[in-house]
Each structure stands twice: as C-alpha cells, then as structure tokens.
Scaffold this motif. Structure first.
Motif, short mmCIF file in Angstrom:
data_model
loop_
_atom_site.label_atom_id
_atom_site.label_comp_id
_atom_site.label_asym_id
_atom_site.label_seq_id
_atom_site.Cartn_x
_atom_site.Cartn_y
_atom_site.Cartn_z
N VAL A 1 -7.59 -33.19 -32.03
CA VAL A 1 -8.09 -34.30 -32.86
C VAL A 1 -7.50 -34.31 -34.32
N GLY A 2 -6.77 -35.57 -34.28
CA GLY A 2 -5.95 -35.70 -35.61
C GLY A 2 -6.88 -36.11 -36.89
N GLY A 3 -6.11 -35.87 -38.01
CA GLY A 3 -6.91 -36.44 -39.39
C GLY A 3 -6.34 -37.44 -40.17
N GLY A 4 -5.29 -37.95 -39.52
CA GLY A 4 -4.48 -39.11 -40.17
C GLY A 4 -4.98 -40.39 -39.75
N GLN A 5 -4.11 -41.52 -39.84
CA GLN A 5 -4.54 -43.04 -39.82
C GLN A 5 -4.60 -43.29 -38.35
#
Length: 273
Positions: free
Chosen positions: A158-162
């Motif tokens: 799971v990414g934490g960016g936009q």
C-alpha cells in the motif's frame, strides 16, 4: 538680368559677378566685411545668391551645434560618439508594473513573494515524498477486489503517496503476462513507463483494465492486477514494437488473452508546463 557679387576693399573684381561697371569703380568699401550685393537689371526678376563666406560660417556653426548635441568620448586618441544606453526590459510584466508604480520597493516585494512561493513548493514536495515513504507498507494476504468491469486486483504493498489524476504524469513499473507468457517487463530493462494518466493512445502494454486498477492506487503502492480480454486487447491482440527510447521492446499479446500485471506505481507528478 540680375548679377550678384561680393566685393572687398582690395579689389575691383567680384567673386561671381565679373568686373564692376565703370560707374561703380569709384566706390570704396573701406575695411568692412564682405556683404551681399544685389544688382538690378532691366528685368523685374531678382536672384538672391548667398555669399560663399557666409555659407562657410553657417556650416561651421552647424558643426559646432552638432558637436554639442552629440558629445563624444576621446579614448586613446580615438573619438567615438556616445550611443544611447539600452535599458533592459523585464520579462516579468507584474514586476515591471510594480516597479514603475511603487519603485524598487514594489519590485523587491514581488521578488520576495515569488521566493516564498518557490520555497513553499519545495517544502510541499519534500512533505509529499516523506509521506509516501512513511505511509508505504507491505501487506500480506490482502483480499482480492473485483471491479464491476471484471478487473480484479490484490494489493502487495500500500502506497502513501498521491493518487493518479487525469493529466498528471504517472511512472509505472510492471511485469505483464498474457495467458501465462511474459510479453513485457519494464523492471528487466530498467526503464519504467511514463505516461499522462487518462490520455490516449495507451503506451506500451498499457490497457484500459490496467489504467482502471491504477486509479485507486497511491504512489509507492504495488498490486497484482488481472485483466479480462474485453478490458485488455480483446480479440485483436497486440504486438509490441521497438521505439526510439526502448529499442529492445518486443512482445506478442495473442487475441482473447487474459492479462496479469505485477504493477508498481512509482511516482505521480504534475507535468512540466
């Protein structure tokens, strides 16, 4: 006919009019400066011829006036005329207006505003990168999500960016297989795909199903995406051909193939203007 001449006290001849008439030889012009003499003939016309001496004096005065109006520099014995200085035009219309209206203080204020804006963008970018790094985490045994279009995906990280936004640049790394046969691997060649999200035509092995799966991802995330034929390349299939930037690209997607992508959304950013 009218003859005009200039006479001096030392001669009885004129510069332009020939010898004096007999009745004029007795005239003495003392030591006065040359004058302009008009001699009338029987004709009614009159011709005014300017004295050469007077013309020379006027020319000298004109040269002096020109020398005063156009000052020159004498450098190393060489006289050079001064050219009017050229003023640099500002490329920023707002800065030019503020400088004219409020002086140097206005221009400096606008410069400070731009500097603060640039600094703010840099801080924002750094915060986004930090959030992407800190918010990214690997997951195990994540549930599979099935979309109404038939596209399925399961998160591996799971990414934490936009999230991708239409018109933004998306950098994607993936390994794609068609019916279990690999047709493209950007990771193997070390060149991820960069494209405008939501644009057409698709780049490389991209397809509508993969784009739909990317829509809910965040930068830094990784997914295993399964795309049915109708959301992939359908019954026509596709042949990947070499390009200028990727000369070794090759791959075949057979008609009606189900596609599986191990995809990572590396970065999302605003395209350069």
């Amino acid at each position: 006919m009218l003859n005009i001449g200039v006479y001096s006290s030392k001669t009885n001849r004129s510069f332009s009019g020939g010898s004096l008439p007999r009745r004029a030889r007795g005239c003495i012009f003392a030591s006065r400066p040359p004058v302009k003499v008009l001699i009338h003939s029987s004709h009614e016309s009159r011709v005014d011829i300017t004295s050469p001496v007077t013309a020379a004096v006027e020319e000298q005065k004109q040269q002096q006036l020109e020398a005063v109006e156009q000052p020159s520099d004498n450098i190393a014995g060489v006289t050079r005329k001064k050219r009017p200085g050229r003023q640099a035009d500002s490329t920023d219309a707002v800065a030019s207006f503020l400088t004219r209206r409020f002086g140097i203080a206005g221009g400096l204020a606008w410069l400070g505003f731009l500097a603060i804006g640039t600094l703010g963008e840099q801080v924002k970018t750094r915060l986004e990168v930090a959030n992407e790094i800190n918010g990214t985490k690997d997951v195990q045994d994540a549930p599979e999500v099935v979309l109404p279009s038939g596209v399925r995906y399961r998160d591996l990280r799971v990414g934490g960016g936009q999230n991708p936004i239409k018109g933004y640049l998306a950098v994607v790394d993936y390994i794609g297989t068609a019916d279990g046969v690999e047709f493209e691997s950007t990771r193997a060649r070390g060149k991820p795909i960069v494209f405008l999200y939501g644009s057409r035509p698709f780049t490389g092995g991209m397809c509508p199903g993969l784009e739909e799966a990317l829509g809910s991802m965040r930068a830094g995330g990784r997914r295993l995406v399964t795309v049915p034929p109708e959301m992939g390349f359908g019954e026509r299939g596709s042949v990947l051909r070499a390009t200028e930037h990727v000369p070794n690209k090759q791959g075949i997607i057979p008609p009606g193939a189900t596609l599986v992508y191990d995809v990572e959304l590396v970065r999302v950013s605003i395209p350069p203007s």
